[in-house]
Scaffold this motif. Structure first.
Motif, PDB file in Angstrom:
ATOM      1  N   LEU A 114      55.644  70.774  80.188  1.00 54.10           N
ATOM      2  CA  LEU A 114      54.544  69.798  79.773  1.00 54.10           C
ATOM      3  C   LEU A 114      54.755  68.552  80.608  1.00 54.10           C
ATOM      4  O   LEU A 114      55.550  67.392  80.231  1.00 54.10           O
ATOM      5  N   ARG A 115      53.958  68.495  81.772  1.00 53.87           N
ATOM      6  CA  ARG A 115      54.215  67.439  82.783  1.00 53.87           C
ATOM      7  C   ARG A 115      52.935  66.380  82.492  1.00 53.87           C
ATOM      8  O   ARG A 115      52.094  66.552  82.360  1.00 53.87           O
TER       9      ARG A 115
ATOM     10  N   GLY B 150      49.285  56.916  84.399  1.00 59.46           N
ATOM     11  CA  GLY B 150      48.802  58.317  84.973  1.00 59.46           C
ATOM     12  C   GLY B 150      47.651  57.827  85.780  1.00 59.46           C
ATOM     13  O   GLY B 150      47.497  58.493  86.954  1.00 59.46           O
ATOM     14  N   LEU B 151      46.556  57.251  85.172  1.00 61.95           N
ATOM     15  CA  LEU B 151      45.456  57.003  86.127  1.00 61.95           C
ATOM     16  C   LEU B 151      45.830  56.050  87.165  1.00 61.95           C
ATOM     17  O   LEU B 151      45.322  56.135  88.543  1.00 61.95           O
ATOM     18  N   ARG B 152      46.689  55.026  87.079  1.00 61.97           N
ATOM     19  CA  ARG B 152      46.970  54.133  88.022  1.00 61.97           C
ATOM     20  C   ARG B 152      47.807  54.952  89.065  1.00 61.97           C
ATOM     21  O   ARG B 152      47.547  54.440  90.373  1.00 61.97           O
TER      22      ARG B 152
ATOM     23  N   ALA C  28      61.803  65.795  70.030  1.00 53.27           N
ATOM     24  CA  ALA C  28      63.134  66.512  69.686  1.00 53.27           C
ATOM     25  C   ALA C  28      63.273  67.606  70.385  1.00 53.27           C
ATOM     26  O   ALA C  28      64.707  68.136  70.524  1.00 53.27           O
ATOM     27  N   LEU C  29      62.308  68.469  70.602  1.00 57.70           N
ATOM     28  CA  LEU C  29      62.340  69.768  71.549  1.00 57.70           C
ATOM     29  C   LEU C  29      62.895  69.552  72.662  1.00 57.70           C
ATOM     30  O   LEU C  29      63.864  70.258  73.047  1.00 57.70           O
ATOM     31  N   ALA C  30      62.433  68.627  73.409  1.00 56.82           N
ATOM     32  CA  ALA C  30      62.798  68.366  74.882  1.00 56.82           C
ATOM     33  C   ALA C  30      64.313  67.883  74.904  1.00 56.82           C
ATOM     34  O   ALA C  30      64.966  68.259  75.771  1.00 56.82           O
ATOM     35  N   SER C  31      64.818  67.336  73.835  1.00 57.13           N
ATOM     36  CA  SER C  31      66.277  66.977  73.533  1.00 57.13           C
ATOM     37  C   SER C  31      67.196  68.248  73.271  1.00 57.13           C
ATOM     38  O   SER C  31      68.445  67.819  72.970  1.00 57.13           O
ATOM     39  N   GLY C  32      66.374  69.289  73.037  1.00 54.81           N
ATOM     40  CA  GLY C  32      67.218  70.450  72.502  1.00 54.81           C
ATOM     41  C   GLY C  32      67.860  70.405  70.824  1.00 54.81           C
ATOM     42  O   GLY C  32      68.588  71.091  70.689  1.00 54.81           O
ATOM     43  N   VAL C  33      66.971  69.802  70.266  1.00 51.83           N
ATOM     44  CA  VAL C  33      67.263  69.480  68.782  1.00 51.83           C
ATOM     45  C   VAL C  33      66.212  70.559  67.853  1.00 51.83           C
ATOM     46  O   VAL C  33      64.868  69.962  68.011  1.00 51.83           O
ATOM     47  N   PRO C  34      66.734  71.406  67.040  1.00 54.39           N
ATOM     48  CA  PRO C  34      65.921  72.241  66.189  1.00 54.39           C
ATOM     49  C   PRO C  34      65.194  71.506  65.091  1.00 54.39           C
ATOM     50  O   PRO C  34      65.604  70.243  64.745  1.00 54.39           O
ATOM     51  N   VAL C  35      63.814  71.632  65.200  1.00 50.68           N
ATOM     52  CA  VAL C  35      63.024  70.720  64.258  1.00 50.68           C
ATOM     53  C   VAL C  35      62.562  71.718  63.005  1.00 50.68           C
ATOM     54  O   VAL C  35      62.098  72.934  62.956  1.00 50.68           O
TER      55      VAL C  35
ATOM     56  N   ARG D 199      39.655  69.121  73.927  1.00 52.90           N
ATOM     57  CA  ARG D 199      41.256  68.977  73.732  1.00 52.90           C
ATOM     58  C   ARG D 199      41.770  68.529  75.174  1.00 52.90           C
ATOM     59  O   ARG D 199      41.837  68.998  76.149  1.00 52.90           O
ATOM     60  N   LEU D 200      42.554  67.602  74.910  1.00 53.74           N
ATOM     61  CA  LEU D 200      43.388  66.776  76.073  1.00 53.74           C
ATOM     62  C   LEU D 200      44.771  67.063  75.567  1.00 53.74           C
ATOM     63  O   LEU D 200      45.318  66.436  74.666  1.00 53.74           O
ATOM     64  N   PRO D 201      45.623  67.995  76.158  1.00 55.36           N
ATOM     65  CA  PRO D 201      46.952  68.277  75.771  1.00 55.36           C
ATOM     66  C   PRO D 201      47.904  67.004  75.942  1.00 55.36           C
ATOM     67  O   PRO D 201      47.408  65.941  76.704  1.00 55.36           O
ATOM     68  N   ARG D 202      48.860  67.139  75.199  1.00 50.96           N
ATOM     69  CA  ARG D 202      49.775  65.924  75.374  1.00 50.96           C
ATOM     70  C   ARG D 202      51.282  66.505  76.213  1.00 50.96           C
ATOM     71  O   ARG D 202      51.342  67.722  76.759  1.00 50.96           O
ATOM     72  N   ALA D 203      51.972  65.627  76.669  1.00 50.60           N
ATOM     73  CA  ALA D 203      53.040  65.747  77.496  1.00 50.60           C
ATOM     74  C   ALA D 203      54.462  65.059  76.906  1.00 50.60           C
ATOM     75  O   ALA D 203      54.272  64.461  76.036  1.00 50.60           O
ATOM     76  N   VAL D 204      55.521  65.363  77.562  1.00 48.21           N
ATOM     77  CA  VAL D 204      56.812  64.738  77.178  1.00 48.21           C
ATOM     78  C   VAL D 204      57.676  64.445  78.311  1.00 48.21           C
ATOM     79  O   VAL D 204      57.483  65.199  79.248  1.00 48.21           O
ATOM     80  N   ASP D 205      58.191  63.391  78.274  1.00 53.56           N
ATOM     81  CA  ASP D 205      59.193  63.075  79.446  1.00 53.56           C
ATOM     82  C   ASP D 205      60.442  63.781  79.375  1.00 53.56           C
ATOM     83  O   ASP D 205      61.057  63.298  78.326  1.00 53.56           O
ATOM     84  N   THR D 206      60.598  64.956  80.011  1.00 56.37           N
ATOM     85  CA  THR D 206      61.750  65.695  79.854  1.00 56.37           C
ATOM     86  C   THR D 206      62.944  65.191  80.788  1.00 56.37           C
ATOM     87  O   THR D 206      64.240  65.817  80.474  1.00 56.37           O
ATOM     88  N   VAL D 207      63.118  64.151  81.331  1.00 56.23           N
ATOM     89  CA  VAL D 207      64.027  63.545  81.962  1.00 56.23           C
ATOM     90  C   VAL D 207      64.349  62.582  80.831  1.00 56.23           C
ATOM     91  O   VAL D 207      65.821  62.302  80.340  1.00 56.23           O
ATOM     92  N   ALA D 208      63.591  61.414  80.178  1.00 57.71           N
ATOM     93  CA  ALA D 208      64.208  60.566  79.150  1.00 57.71           C
ATOM     94  C   ALA D 208      64.602  61.288  77.995  1.00 57.71           C
ATOM     95  O   ALA D 208      65.332  60.760  77.111  1.00 57.71           O
ATOM     96  N   PHE D 209      64.056  62.639  77.659  1.00 59.61           N
ATOM     97  CA  PHE D 209      64.395  63.302  76.444  1.00 59.61           C
ATOM     98  C   PHE D 209      65.149  64.671  77.102  1.00 59.61           C
ATOM     99  O   PHE D 209      64.362  65.661  77.461  1.00 59.61           O
TER     100      PHE D 209
END
Length: 381
Positions: free
Chosen positions: A353-354, A27-29, A289-296, A170-180
């Motif tokens: 979550l970008r 992200g920094l690069r 899991a959530l990004a993949s549409g899988v209940p947790v 607090r530094l939030p997290r993100a998820v790759d919603t294309v990969a998942f």
């Protein structure tokens, strides 16, 4: 700007810290900054990448394939004196991390640390609960040597503040919603697991180790198997407890470590994700899991506390209600219509979550440390 990142774990090692650190670096690069990495040399690794300093490491007990960095204060002092970073991020609390703090302090370079691992919980999981207080004091001493300590959740931020950690941000997290993505569901893969089209696939993704509370996942599966005898339990990952778990449960499907597209297909091809851990600072796999549409089904802390709504995206179970965890797994496994209804809601919960937003927040935080007022805790929205 020129930033330094010090970490004792990094891909191809597969764990939440390694992948999070790599995401922050990239992200920094992408934002146009120079990033100078410091990490232990991987086995068989020859020449380092550009802007990477490899240091000596030693094997981490109970974690084959993982290392911690050996002390290197003088090396880091000389390295940074010649190519001085504007700010440094120290991701891990091992000997290399301590060395980085000492070297940066001598050079007057501002530092942020990352609180990624609950070592106070780990010592309890490995049979030494009397060391919890010692572990917490050791972590507090380490992190209070920096200008800011970065955490992923409001819950952890509040806890550390009560334990006299200073400048917790607090530094939030993100998820790759294309990969998942739910679109990666793969019926061929499900057949490899031994499932027919309407059978239930339960999955666990993560290190197979004592601190992950895995016996609870096994108990929950055995209970739901009473009503869904065709169900299969798929395990993705590896670790010191795998051999015994596999020996004691020969009907489980063990797939080893998966990366990239293969990991995305495994997540999306499952119907229910069981995550019994109570020792995470966050739990990236919950977002995947959530990004993949899988209940947790997870305990109500970390990523689950931040993003999982009970009854909408699965079940958020009060800590430490093991019976409640098992009951939730049984309830969701028994109701195909409910899980189908939850799938789009799971995806929606994390769709915004970008990774670019996290990189922007991380960049602004590090820049704030370089200002004259950097001893005050910076703020991240």
């Amino acid at each position: 700007m020129r930033y330094g990142i010090v970490t004792e774990t990094y891909p191809p090692e597969v764990n939440g810290v390694a992948l999070t650190v790599q995401g922050l670096e990239h992200g920094l690069r992408q934002r146009g900054h120079e990033v100078a990495m410091v990490r232990p040399r991987h086995d068989g690794e020859a020449e380092p990448a550009v802007d990477t300093l490899l240091v000596r490491g030693a094997a981490l007990p109970r974690y084959p394939g993982l290392k911690f960095g050996l002390p290197a204060t003088r090396l880091l002092h000389n390295h940074w004196r010649q190519a001085r970073p504007d700010a440094i991020y120290v991701a891990t609390e091992g000997p290399l991390g301590w060395s980085a703090l000492r070297a940066a302090r001598r050079l007057g370079i501002p530092v942020a640390t990352g609180f990624h691992t609950r070592f106070d919980d780990y010592v309890r999981s490995y049979g030494a609960p009397w060391l919890e207080g010692t572990a917490l004091r050791w972590m507090r001493h380490f992190h209070n040597g920096a200008q800011a300590t970065l955490v992923p959740t409001r819950e952890l931020q509040a806890f550390l503040q009560t334990q006299r950690f200073r400048n917790v941000v607090r530094l939030p997290r993100a998820v790759d919603t294309v990969a998942f993505h739910p679109g990666h569901r793969d019926e061929t893969l499900r057949r490899e697991w031994g499932l027919d089209p309407h059978a239930l696939a339960v999955i666990h993704v993560g290190r197979i180790a004592a601190e992950k509370n895995l016996p609870l996942a096994v108990r929950a599966f055995r209970e739901l198997q009473r009503v869904r005898p065709e169900a299969r339990f798929v395990w993705v990952g590896d670790g010191p407890a795998r051999e015994a778990l596999q020996r004691e449960n020969p009907d489980f499907v063990f797939r080893g470590i998966k990366r990239g597209g293969a990991l995305g297909r495994h997540f999306a091809s499952a119907d229910l994700f069981l995550f019994p851990s109570r020792s995470e600072t966050f739990g990236n796999v919950t977002l995947e899991a959530l990004a993949s549409g899988v209940p947790v089904v997870a305990f109500d802390y970390g990523a689950a506390r931040e993003f999982l709504r009970d009854g909408i995206h699965g079940a958020a179970v009060a800590v430490p209600d093991d019976a409640g965890f098992i009951a939730a797994a049984l309830r969701l496994a028994s109701d195909d219509a409910l899980r189908t209804q939850m799938r789009p809601a799971c995806r929606e919960a994390v769709a915004a979550l970008r990774p670019t937003q996290v990189a922007d927040a991380f960049d602004r935080l590090l820049q704030s440390l370089t200002r004259s007022d950097s001893h005050a805790a910076p703020t991240v929205p």
